[in-house]
Write an enzyme that holds these catalytic residues in place. Sequence first.
Site, mmCIF file in Angstrom:
data_model
loop_
_atom_site.group_PDB
_atom_site.id
_atom_site.type_symbol
_atom_site.label_atom_id
_atom_site.label_comp_id
_atom_site.label_asym_id
_atom_site.label_seq_id
_atom_site.Cartn_x
_atom_site.Cartn_y
_atom_site.Cartn_z
ATOM 1 N N TYR A 82 0.829 -1.202 0.000
ATOM 2 C CA TYR A 82 0.000 0.000 0.000
ATOM 3 C C TYR A 82 0.871 1.261 0.000
ATOM 4 C CZ TYR A 82 -2.900 3.595 2.354
ATOM 5 O OH TYR A 82 -3.530 4.756 2.705
ATOM 6 N N ASP A 128 -1.684 -6.279 9.427
ATOM 7 C CA ASP A 128 -2.751 -5.313 9.156
ATOM 8 C C ASP A 128 -3.891 -6.082 8.494
ATOM 9 O OD1 ASP A 128 -4.435 -3.397 7.977
ATOM 10 O OD2 ASP A 128 -2.808 -1.951 7.794
ATOM 11 N N ILE A 173 -7.218 -5.132 8.007
ATOM 12 C CA ILE A 173 -8.388 -4.263 7.848
ATOM 13 C C ILE A 173 -9.339 -4.744 6.757
ATOM 14 C CG2 ILE A 173 -7.099 -2.281 8.695
ATOM 15 C CD1 ILE A 173 -7.057 -1.178 5.848
ATOM 16 N N LYS A 220 -13.015 -0.518 5.907
ATOM 17 C CA LYS A 220 -13.177 -1.334 4.705
ATOM 18 C C LYS A 220 -14.336 -2.331 4.816
ATOM 19 C CE LYS A 220 -9.535 0.842 3.367
ATOM 20 N NZ LYS A 220 -9.635 1.969 2.416
#
Length: 470
Positions: free
Chosen positions: A145, A230, A232, A272
């Site tokens: 990202y 992570d 999410i 998300k």
Amino acid sequence: MKQLSTKVTSNAHGQDSSYFLGWEEYEKNPYDETKNPNGIIQMGLAENQLCFDLIETWLAKNPDAAGLKKDGQSIFKELALFQDYHGLPEFKKALAEFMEEIRGNRVTFDPSKIVLAAGSTSANETLMFCLAEPGDAFLLPTPYYPGFDRDLKWRTGAEIVPIHCSSSNGFQITESALQQAYQQAQKLDLKVKGILVTNPSNPLGTMLTRRELNLLVDFVSSKNIHLISDEIYSGTVFGFEQFVSVMDVLKDKNLENTEVSKRVHVVYSLSKDLGLPGFRVGAIYSNDEMVVSAATKMSSFGLVSSQTQYLLSALLSDKKFTSTYLDENKKRLKIRQKQLVSGLEAAGVTSLKSNAGLFCWVDMRHLLDTNTFEAELELWKKIVYEVKLNISPGSSCHCTEPGWFRVCFANMSEDTLDLAMKRLKEYVESTDSRRMISKSSHERIKSLRKRTVSNWVFRVSWTDRVPDER
């Protein structure tokens, strides 16, 4: 005399990345079906807009939660004055149970080990402050990202060393890639404090396999470093697969409540899975009491409002709603992803097989003029300015291979996605046509040159062989 800090005057924020520049171009000329039908369609923003109707229906049926009331009585004053950075106990409990539900209730989360933060951006940065000194490094698998260059490095002073992954195995993490990244950090005289991964992956749209997760846990265990997972996008896994968390692996390897588990940290957010980025709700989960304590103190710089916590604690505590929502969200994501993949295939473009997230990792290498990142950026500019689609080039995600792009599909209507694919198809066809014409022209010129040379050789040869009769 210098009057501004280096944070202000440097470009370390990463705002000049093509990832962010695409957003800027979109904002100058945003597509609107009626007001601006020739504008740029935003396909570079990973937003989940597919299930707002479910949330809005719940809000209509639960006016007390939306109206900040309890048993019909206003609690506005109570919420307006609440500012404990530990958060509302009922919200942390509801959030922990929601995280457990996403993971099939195979693992448990202790609400006392959750630290609330203003989104995953804040959560990841807080962990950097807790785990690394300025100049220390975290290893990240590529592609990753683009915002991590800002989130992890800009204010903390931490460094990122890439773990280079390849399309040859679907960009999966390998032991050799881990070792090479670790050794590279040592060559740069950087102390490696941990590894950060996104699972499911942003931008790949794939889950980490159990093999990869086992490899990561074994690696951080052997090196005595941290692992940040992570997660999410954990509630966006669609199809028949179940999301596999690093917490599952700790449980399977009997590493719960061990020293290793204290160095494994999970980041979560409702941005998300629930499509609520504007609510700014993120969380850190850690088994390390010192990390939880320090992160909780740091959270005072980015608190989640008590009004938001109250509303969402009511919503997440409604198990019938969360069950229905998670199932329907996955179904809609699968349908929309299939629509994108089908549209890409109709345009002669393929993508990495994916099963999660709000985007696809798209292979446009065949559209490059040359196999270079310069050619990738030229293609990206044409797609943004001519095709009027904002997508994210792989170079902004630190991909090592030119020609890959992240394309989002859940932040627009079906009709808009169809239009986007129509535009792309027309561009690819026109590009192929130009290349065919160019190739044909090149072949004609080549053939003409060949005939001219042959005739010249023939004339020279004939002159040599025929006597001069003058």
